[in-house]
Design an enzyme around this catalytic site. Structure first.
Site, PDB file in Angstrom:
ATOM      1  N   CYS A 126       0.837  -1.202   0.000  1.00 23.40           N
ATOM      2  CA  CYS A 126       0.000   0.000   0.000  1.00 23.40           C
ATOM      3  C   CYS A 126       0.870   1.249   0.000  1.00 23.40           C
ATOM      4  CB  CYS A 126      -0.910   0.003   1.219  1.00 23.40           C
ATOM      5  SG  CYS A 126      -2.012   1.444   1.268  1.00 23.40           S
TER       6      CYS A 126
ATOM      7  N   ASN B  88      -0.837  -9.766  -9.589  1.00 23.87           N
ATOM      8  CA  ASN B  88      -1.896  -8.788  -9.333  1.00 23.87           C
ATOM      9  C   ASN B  88      -1.615  -7.543 -10.159  1.00 23.87           C
ATOM     10  OD1 ASN B  88      -2.519  -6.422  -6.752  1.00 23.87           O
ATOM     11  ND2 ASN B  88      -4.113  -7.407  -7.937  1.00 23.87           N
TER      12      ASN B  88
ATOM     13  N   GLY C  50      -8.439  -7.180  -8.749  1.00 22.26           N
ATOM     14  CA  GLY C  50      -8.758  -6.076  -7.860  1.00 22.26           C
ATOM     15  C   GLY C  50     -10.065  -5.391  -8.198  1.00 22.26           C
TER      16      GLY C  50
END
Length: 328
Positions: free
Chosen positions: A95, A206, A228
């Protein structure tokens, strides 16, 4: 210990993949791994731990994502996660938000592989479930692969065998979290090289994966794909996931309206416990994505006045705006 297959999974997304969203996703796919939104160690240690750890038994297989950088705190929380019944605990090292950076965790941890290795080791010592790591391929505008390879090498030595790799750099200053999902270029080839160099590790890709065709292409070399935002904006895509994970077998989930009808008892039970219809259904807004009446469905299910009634009839009214005639 053999690695659990994680062929397809839905990414942990802050403010999105709460337990109501995950319960909805499970109605669409039986075998896809689901992840909680990131919860910090501080929230578990000092906050309403029972609320943060709560999940529905239907969600399995389900993983809990932790944010933190103190090995002792992470170990303590990993033990609670296992006791709560989760199948995996995942450490967030990807993040890029400034708020997360101020807490000294998230993507900035990629610059501290020794610390992450200590965190992983502490977590593995405190729990018996899989400890995995989600991260980016680099930081800021440095496109050298050395940081990621050093990071993977060090953390894998601590016992982590599953890495979920968002195939973009994380730019720590100057880009918002949304821009960090769009501006840094996707570099799938680097993740493919990572898998070639670490063949014994489970590498889950991802970033930017939107179609079943994308998934099949990446699964030619990756151990799995994590989807996602597409899972949130176009959730009906998830109904095709089990055909991928189960070798072509197509799940019989029924129509969109039938999927929502199957959630009625769950919704009414949660409403009786004081939950709001808005929170229960906000993840449903994209289920009629691209379908006749989809816009009107979203309008009804987003209408504040209707939602305040906290009645299932609002869902029926929304479905009535669509061309789905199988609703009963």
């Amino acid at each position: 210990m053999p690695l659990k297959p994680r062929i397809l999974s839905v990414a942990p997304m802050i403010d999105w993949t709460d337990r109501h969203c995950r319960r909805f996703h499970r109605a669409l796919t039986q075998h896809t791994w689901l992840y909680t939104e990131m919860i910090t160690t501080g929230a578990l240690i000092h906050g309403d731990r029972a609320r943060f750890l709560r999940f529905n038994p239907e969600e399995h297989p389900v993983a809990f994502q932790l944010g933190g950088s103190d090995p002792a705190d992470l170990a303590r929380c990993a033990a609670w996660v296992e006791q709560a019944g989760y199948d995996e605990v995942n450490l967030n090292c990807g993040c890029p938000s400034e708020r997360v950076q101020k807490g000294a965790f998230g993507a900035c941890l990629m610059a501290e592989p020794d610390l992450v290795a200590q965190c992983v080791d502490a977590m593995r010592q405190s729990c018996g479930i899989d400890v995995t790591v989600k991260h980016r391929i680099g930081l800021d505008y440095d496109e050298s692969p050395q940081m990621m390879f050093d990071f993977i090498g060090k953390v894998s030595e601590a016992g982590c065998k599953t890495f979920i790799v968002h195939a973009r750099n994380a730019v720590l200053k100057g880009l918002s979290p949304k821009e960090n999902r769009e501006i840094p270029p996707l570099r799938y080839a680097l993740v493919q090289r990572l898998k070639a160099d670490f063949p014994d590790l489970q590498i889950i890709l991802n970033g930017g994966i939107k179609t079943i065709e994308d998934i099949h292409q990446h699964l030619e070399w990756a151990d799995g794909c994590m989807i996602g935002r597409e899972a949130y904006t176009n959730p009906w895509l998830l109904t095709r996931f089990d055909s991928v994970t189960e070798g072509g077998a197509i799940s019989e989930v029924g129509s969109r309206a039938e999927v929502l009808q199957s959630l009625r008892s769950y919704v009414e039970s949660e409403l009786a416990q004081g939950e709001s219809l808005r929170n229960l259904t906000r993840s449903w807004l994209g289920i009629y994505h691209g379908q006749p009446g989809g816009r009107l469905f979203r309008q009804v299910l987003s209408d504040a006045t209707r939602l305040k009634t906290n009645r299932w009839s609002v869902v029926e009214e929304a479905i009535a705006c669509t061309a789905d005639k199988q609703f009963a």
